[in-house]
Scaffold this active site. Structure first.
Site, PDB file in Angstrom:
ATOM      1  N   ARG A   1     -29.213   1.057 -19.498  1.00 49.20           N
ATOM      2  CA  ARG A   1     -29.284   0.454 -20.831  1.00 49.20           C
ATOM      3  C   ARG A   1     -30.034  -0.877 -20.764  1.00 49.20           C
ATOM      4  NH1 ARG A   1     -26.504   2.244 -24.843  1.00 49.20           N
ATOM      5  NH2 ARG A   1     -24.940   3.167 -23.435  1.00 49.20           N
TER       6      ARG A   1
ATOM      7  N   GLU B   1     -30.389   8.138 -16.883  1.00 53.24           N
ATOM      8  CA  GLU B   1     -30.621   8.222 -18.320  1.00 53.24           C
ATOM      9  C   GLU B   1     -31.031   6.861 -18.857  1.00 53.24           C
ATOM     10  OE1 GLU B   1     -27.262   7.431 -21.108  1.00 53.24           O
ATOM     11  OE2 GLU B   1     -26.164   8.720 -19.683  1.00 53.24           O
TER      12      GLU B   1
ATOM     13  N   THR C   1     -27.325   7.941 -25.564  1.00 52.19           N
ATOM     14  CA  THR C   1     -27.111   7.518 -26.955  1.00 52.19           C
ATOM     15  C   THR C   1     -27.965   8.346 -27.911  1.00 52.19           C
ATOM     16  OG1 THR C   1     -26.910   5.300 -25.988  1.00 52.19           O
ATOM     17  CG2 THR C   1     -26.671   5.465 -28.347  1.00 52.19           C
TER      18      THR C   1
ATOM     19  N   LYS D   1     -19.075  14.809 -21.635  1.00 53.47           N
ATOM     20  CA  LYS D   1     -19.003  13.396 -21.280  1.00 53.47           C
ATOM     21  C   LYS D   1     -17.678  12.856 -21.823  1.00 53.47           C
ATOM     22  CE  LYS D   1     -21.092   9.011 -22.750  1.00 53.47           C
ATOM     23  NZ  LYS D   1     -22.247   8.410 -23.469  1.00 53.47           N
TER      24      LYS D   1
ATOM     25  N   GLY E   1     -16.437   2.317 -18.900  1.00 49.61           N
ATOM     26  CA  GLY E   1     -15.366   1.562 -18.271  1.00 49.61           C
ATOM     27  C   GLY E   1     -14.966   2.074 -16.902  1.00 49.61           C
TER      28      GLY E   1
ATOM     29  N   GLY F   1     -23.017   2.173 -15.477  1.00 48.70           N
ATOM     30  CA  GLY F   1     -23.981   1.323 -16.165  1.00 48.70           C
ATOM     31  C   GLY F   1     -24.176  -0.018 -15.505  1.00 48.70           C
ATOM     32  N   SER F   2     -23.502  -1.043 -16.008  1.00 47.29           N
ATOM     33  CA  SER F   2     -23.771  -2.411 -15.567  1.00 47.29           C
ATOM     34  C   SER F   2     -23.460  -2.653 -14.101  1.00 47.29           C
ATOM     35  CB  SER F   2     -22.966  -3.393 -16.434  1.00 47.29           C
ATOM     36  OG  SER F   2     -21.579  -3.137 -16.334  1.00 47.29           O
TER      37      SER F   2
END
Length: 486
Positions: free
Chosen positions: A20, A43, A72, A132, A162, A182-183
């Protein structure tokens, strides 16, 4: 095509990189860093800067090396936009049947978001094979464990939202097929060097909690039989008797090759003098490099229609092999022994379809799986060798799905049995008590062996035989070779 590639990538590394905020000008270097760390799926969420430009650049650069798609994705038009750039997967935060249908129509893999049983089964009805679970961190592993009990066996769930490396252990027993991260691996502004460092740290944590079965390669074997690791060649060899192929997988560089064989070999064994093979009613010496076969012994007394099927070496120069009738006639199954000089003797008869065979570590017993009678048998080796005593039933596999096929006896006398039609390796005690079922993500598990010198590591071959097109679509890894940690 994308579905098969995605299934193989997920089996190879069940971690999906969620990038992202990724910018087109950094996309290739960032994903290259992830690839070097072992990631095989990424992704680009559509709320990133110029996401379609990034997806196009990544698909052009990486080709088939890594699965690239969009996250998304909430609108049908977005699906078509992603497909036009070569995207292979569409990941959504929600469940929209129209989005799922559009993704499937464009040949992509749909990963719709789901947080309730109603959403999950609606997505499945729309054609999704992957779900998902979102937001997984809030729902928790117990939610998925309960859901897994009612979901169809072919449906795979990825936990996203999370979730981080610290959570891998808690989720391992839930039936989760993978994680979206993600992060923890990428934030806008991270350099490629930092991304690789973070990704390697996550990968190390994941491998510490890695589930048992992992795809090594996918040769699409009709019947995959008898995987055996040959240390001097650092390669795994196994056969497909339907296609008369010898497969080899070089562990150092993960190269898969196949050689046509002059005879439909059904099993392999390694002796001090090299590889042995059985085909029809003969034992052969096999050159694993050229695939050439030279006759070592012929079993003239097996009877019409009876062929050798599985084999093992006893460590003192002897070969033990099973044989059964091609028409699966009861009472035609046999066990033979072949000496190091090539003398063949039938040592047991009257069996159904004796398949897997191995000796106990002390060399005192022969363990055989009879597929037709669905039993695990133990024969005492008597004097003068190689006479066998009367068989004893160790297990009738009560309550275990599938039929017993190939097997291996571990150094501590535990027995691993491949369950054809049962999607598992059954782990039994020396007395036949069920200790565990190790899931394999395909219906037909045909053979299992150990990796010499690697305690707890096994090789598992699987098959595509008699699976319908719909089943092959649901289980695209059928016919693949797996490693299994128990």
């Amino acid at each position: 095509m994308h579905a098969t590639a995605f299934a193989a990538a997920l089996a190879s590394c069940p971690l999906v990189a969620i990038l992202r905020g990724l910018k087109p000008e950094e996309a290739i270097e960032v994903v290259e860093a992830l690839y070097c760390a072992g990631f095989r799926i990424a992704e680009v969420p559509l709320n990133s800067p110029e996401p379609l430009k990034s997806i196009s650049a990544l698909r052009t650069h990486f080709g088939d090396r890594i699965i690239i798609g969009a996250g998304t994705v909430t609108e049908v038009q977005q699906v078509h936009d992603v497909a036009d750039q070569g995207g292979q997967i569409c990941v959504s935060p929600n469940m929209d049947p129209d989005v799922i249908g559009a993704a499937l129509d464009r040949g992509m893999v749909a990963l719709p978001g789901s947080s309730t049983p109603t959403e999950a089964f609606a997505a499945i009805k729309a054609g999704a094979l992957y779900l998902k679970l979102f937001p997984a961190g809030s729902l928790g592993p117990e939610f998925l464990k309960a859901m897994s009990a009612v979901l169809p066996a072919q449906i795979q769930v990825l936990a996203v939202g999370g979730i981080g490396a610290k959570d891998f252990s808690a989720w391992r027993s839930t039936g989760v097929a993978g994680f979206g991260l993600g992060s923890e691996i990428y934030k806008p502004g991270d350099t490629p060097a930092l991304v690789r460092e973070k990704a390697e740290r996550v990968m190390t944590a994941f491998k510490h909690h890695e589930p048992g079965a992992k795809l090594l390669c996918q040769p699409e074997a009709i019947i995959g039989e008898s995987p055996i690791y040959v240390a001097r060649l650092d390669s795994i060899f196994w056969v497909d008797p339907v296609q008369a192929y010898l497969f080899s997988y070089r562990c150092s560089d993960k190269v898969l090759t196949q050689l046509p064989l002059a005879h439909p070999v059904s099993s392999l064994a390694e002796t001090e003098t090299g590889l042995m093979a059985v085909a029809n009613q003969s034992l052969f010496k096999l050159d694993p490099i050229s695939g050439s076969l030279s006759v070592f012994a012929v079993c003239t007394d097996l009877g019409e229609g009876v062929s050798l099927t599985d084999m093992c070496a006893d460590g003192v120069g002897g070969i033990w092999a099973t044989a059964f009738h091609s028409g699966a006639l009861a009472g035609k199954g046999k066990i033979i022994h072949c000496s190091s000089e090539g003398d063949v003797k039938i040592v047991a008869s009257g069996l159904g379809i004796p398949n897997g065979i191995d000796l106990t570590p002390d060399g005192k017993k022969v363990i055989v799986a009879d597929t037709l009678l669905r039993t695990l048998l133990a024969f005492d080796i008597c004097e003068p060798r190689p006479e066998l005593g009367a068989p004893r039933i160790l297990s009738d596999f009560m309550g275990i799905a599938g039929k017993p096929d190939g097997l291996v006896v571990l150094p501590d006398h535990r027995i691993l049995v491949a369950m054809w039609g049962g999607s598992s390796i059954a782990e039994l005690s020396a007395t036949g008590a069920l200790l565990a079922l190790h899931p394999i993500p395909v219906p037909h598990v045909s053979s299992v062996s150990t990796m010499p010198g690697q305690v707890g590591h096994c090789l598992v071959s699987t098959s595509r035989m008699r699976l319908s097109p719909a089943q092959l679509q649901s289980y695209p890894l059928s016919g693949g070779l797996f490693s299994l940690t128990i």
